[in-house]
Scaffold this active site. Sequence first.
Site, PDB file in Angstrom:
ATOM      1  N   CYS A   1     -69.361  92.422 110.227  1.00  0.00           N
ATOM      2  CA  CYS A   1     -68.774  92.578 108.896  1.00  0.00           C
ATOM      3  C   CYS A   1     -69.522  91.729 107.879  1.00  0.00           C
ATOM      4  O   CYS A   1     -69.509  92.023 106.677  1.00  0.00           O
ATOM      5  CB  CYS A   1     -67.288  92.231 108.908  1.00  0.00           C
ATOM      6  SG  CYS A   1     -66.915  90.621 109.595  1.00  0.00           S
TER       7      CYS A   1
ATOM      8  N   GLU B   1     -58.967  91.750 107.707  1.00  0.00           N
ATOM      9  CA  GLU B   1     -60.398  91.426 107.697  1.00  0.00           C
ATOM     10  C   GLU B   1     -61.140  92.750 107.776  1.00  0.00           C
ATOM     11  O   GLU B   1     -61.288  93.338 108.846  1.00  0.00           O
ATOM     12  CB  GLU B   1     -60.753  90.524 108.886  1.00  0.00           C
ATOM     13  CG  GLU B   1     -60.058  89.185 108.870  1.00  0.00           C
ATOM     14  CD  GLU B   1     -60.547  88.255 107.780  1.00  0.00           C
ATOM     15  OE1 GLU B   1     -61.541  88.600 107.110  1.00  0.00           O
ATOM     16  OE2 GLU B   1     -59.949  87.186 107.596  1.00  0.00           O
TER      17      GLU B   1
ATOM     18  N   GLY C   1     -61.145  95.608 110.913  1.00  0.00           N
ATOM     19  CA  GLY C   1     -61.702  96.952 111.006  1.00  0.00           C
ATOM     20  C   GLY C   1     -62.237  97.414 109.669  1.00  0.00           C
ATOM     21  O   GLY C   1     -62.538  96.614 108.782  1.00  0.00           O
ATOM     22  N   SER C   2     -62.314  98.712 109.517  1.00  0.00           N
ATOM     23  CA  SER C   2     -62.853  99.288 108.291  1.00  0.00           C
ATOM     24  C   SER C   2     -61.842  99.190 107.151  1.00  0.00           C
ATOM     25  O   SER C   2     -60.637  98.999 107.375  1.00  0.00           O
ATOM     26  CB  SER C   2     -63.211 100.752 108.520  1.00  0.00           C
ATOM     27  OG  SER C   2     -62.030 101.522 108.719  1.00  0.00           O
TER      28      SER C   2
END
Length: 523
Positions: free
Chosen positions: A308, A274, A252-253
Amino acid sequence: MDTPMSNSSAYGIPAILRELGIEAINHGVSLGTRFAEAHGEILPSVSPNDGAVIASVKQASREDYDMVVSKAHEAFRQWRNVPAPQRGEIVRQIGLALREKKEVLGRLVSYEMGKILQEGLGEVQEMIDICDYATGLSRMLYGMTTHSERKNHRMYEQYHPLGIVGVITAFNFPVAVWSWNAAIALVCGDTILWKPSSKVPLCAIAVQNIISGVLVRNNLPEGICNLVIGNSKDIGDVMLSDRRIPLISATGSTPMGKRVARIVGERLGRTILELGGNNAIIITPHANLELALRAVVFGALGTAGQRCTTTRRLIIHHSVYDQFCQRLIHTYRQIEKRIGHALDPSVLVGPLIDTAAVDVVRTAIGRLQKEGGNLLLGGDQPVGPVFASGCFLRPALAEVPGNIPVVKEETFGPLLYLMKYDTLEEAIFLQNDVPQGLSSAIFTENLIEAEKFLSAGGSDCGIANVNIGTSGAEIGGAFGGEKETGGGREAGSDAWKQYMRRQTNTINFGSDLPLAQGIQFDL
């Protein structure tokens, strides 16, 4: 099933949902072999392609969550004792089941998430590939043997199953990231607890339906591959603080990852993080510009800029800057004609996940203009019946004077920053001068430039490529990044070691008891 989808029949969505076992209302709790009744609130899943409600999910309650974790813990006690190659056989069969459903699952990914069909199919292929990889890995969970300083002693290390692995996935890869974790964790002897993004819950339900047949046919217990769909308050926070889950793998962020690290860290649990990427491509005077152009366009526009590993910054030598930018603008103008529904085979850029994502990109464009940047192209919303969901955006190109504040932040969408450089040292500095450190690339046919980029003084990212783009990583390498990307590694190489507990063993096969370091302790 009767749904209000505006053009779903044209793309065969009702038939796809039936084949994947998706109903009008689905329970968001699975124990692997079966779905269980959920007791939480109803969550509708809305397609960004047309704004239609695809189906709904009844989310898990706190009580549902506790039941699932108990089952997962119970199953782990059995699963850890199954020989690793036999666990690999189960993963092999899961890969076969995914092969049979590749087309329909790929189409659901495209419809629910918004990535174009080629990418939806590619995501399912990634699941199949990691299952193949993990099957072979199940026979190679090796430890090291080393020499002891003591006579008639042997030292070695081995790896044991860890426990329940909590997998928290993001919307942009609704099925592949689960498989990176699950396939490896399963052959390592762990059980899985999956919390998918609430923006793409139907993809998770489809996957559970696909793998359940494999688990049932092999007479495996409930609790090996589990699913809980729920919001962060009811499920996510509880999961992070749950001591029964020794490892949390979260995608995620960066702000989300910091929160995960803090909560899991308070109980000294493990994490694989990640997180955000702010990926750059350096284009040198020695680059093959045609090759670079193709890599940049896919890197920047694949998944509508919501990977990403999306290419977000171009660092171009001043001698080729104007030439390359002209070709890039021309290509972007051609691609503007190919924005649309993700299941339309002529489309190259589908929608963003929701209207909030569109607003984030448009806000960043406003900021870059205030900070000295210049919008060259795009950034507005196309108009017409196809774009009625409000989730579409024309890909944007912007010139910026280096890493201004907005450039140092990850903007999750089709916004590409262009900047000039004079020396390779300057280019590498610009490349590294952001908080994130996921993926990077250089285009050059000069060996010295390439090697400098890959050296200790070069790219500081977890992924550094030469003459290929920043996105589209293969599963055979360890995937992950440095700095605010989180430091985690998933998929190939030795990433499997994170899913196991490491143990050092010393065996005395002599009749004496010598102590290490020559210590004497005579009785």
